[in-house]
Design a protein around this motif. Sequence first.
Motif, short mmCIF file in Angstrom:
data_model
loop_
_atom_site.label_atom_id
_atom_site.label_comp_id
_atom_site.label_asym_id
_atom_site.label_seq_id
_atom_site.Cartn_x
_atom_site.Cartn_y
_atom_site.Cartn_z
N VAL A 4 -18.66 37.85 20.22
CA VAL A 4 -18.90 39.29 20.29
C VAL A 4 -19.87 39.59 21.42
O VAL A 4 -19.66 40.48 22.23
N TYR A 5 -20.96 38.82 21.50
CA TYR A 5 -21.93 39.02 22.57
C TYR A 5 -21.26 38.83 23.93
O TYR A 5 -21.43 39.63 24.83
N SER A 6 -20.48 37.78 24.06
CA SER A 6 -19.82 37.49 25.33
C SER A 6 -18.85 38.61 25.71
O SER A 6 -18.82 39.05 26.85
N THR A 7 -18.09 39.10 24.75
CA THR A 7 -17.14 40.18 25.01
C THR A 7 -17.88 41.45 25.43
O THR A 7 -17.50 42.10 26.40
N ARG A 8 -18.95 41.79 24.73
CA ARG A 8 -19.70 43.00 25.05
C ARG A 8 -20.38 42.88 26.41
O ARG A 8 -20.49 43.85 27.14
N SER A 9 -20.85 41.69 26.75
CA SER A 9 -21.48 41.53 28.06
C SER A 9 -20.42 41.53 29.16
O SER A 9 -20.68 42.00 30.27
N ILE A 81 -21.24 50.54 30.06
CA ILE A 81 -22.61 50.12 30.33
C ILE A 81 -23.62 50.78 29.40
O ILE A 81 -24.81 50.80 29.69
N GLN A 82 -23.15 51.29 28.28
CA GLN A 82 -24.06 51.88 27.32
C GLN A 82 -25.10 50.84 26.86
O GLN A 82 -24.80 49.65 26.78
N ASP A 83 -26.30 51.32 26.57
CA ASP A 83 -27.39 50.42 26.17
C ASP A 83 -27.07 49.62 24.92
O ASP A 83 -27.35 48.43 24.85
N VAL A 84 -26.48 50.26 23.92
CA VAL A 84 -26.16 49.58 22.67
C VAL A 84 -24.79 48.91 22.82
O VAL A 84 -23.77 49.59 22.99
N ALA A 85 -24.78 47.60 22.77
CA ALA A 85 -23.55 46.83 22.99
C ALA A 85 -22.42 47.25 22.05
O ALA A 85 -21.25 47.30 22.46
N GLU A 86 -22.75 47.57 20.82
CA GLU A 86 -21.72 47.94 19.85
C GLU A 86 -21.04 49.27 20.19
O GLU A 86 -19.96 49.56 19.70
N MET A 91 -12.24 45.09 25.22
CA MET A 91 -11.27 44.83 26.28
C MET A 91 -9.86 44.68 25.73
O MET A 91 -8.96 44.31 26.45
N HIS A 92 -9.66 44.98 24.47
CA HIS A 92 -8.33 44.81 23.86
C HIS A 92 -7.37 45.86 24.33
O HIS A 92 -7.62 46.94 24.55
#
Length: 92
Positions: A4-9, A81-86, A91-92
């Motif tokens: 999840v972290y990798s996808t959001r980054s 690029i929103q601050d909150v990753a969630e 990318m789906h």
Amino acid sequence: SQSVYSTRSDVFSFGILVLEIISGKRAIGSYQLSGRSYELRKYAWQLWREQRCDELVDDSLGEEYPEMDVMRCIQIALLCIQDVAEDRPTMH
């Protein structure tokens, strides 16, 4: 989880790349707006808030670019690029 972290980054990086392409500016740099200095991400957000996104577009695109398409790309980049990753899209 790590994926999840990798996808959001990855989404964040995609948004930065889109802003760099549209603006012709580097993500790491300092850009002046209303007497203040911003890095590209904050610069783009401030222009969006002030409804001045056309100023973000690189002059090399000329004056005859598809404005609605470019504005949509800017909007997508800002979502990425929103601050909150969630809050960022997937990318789906």
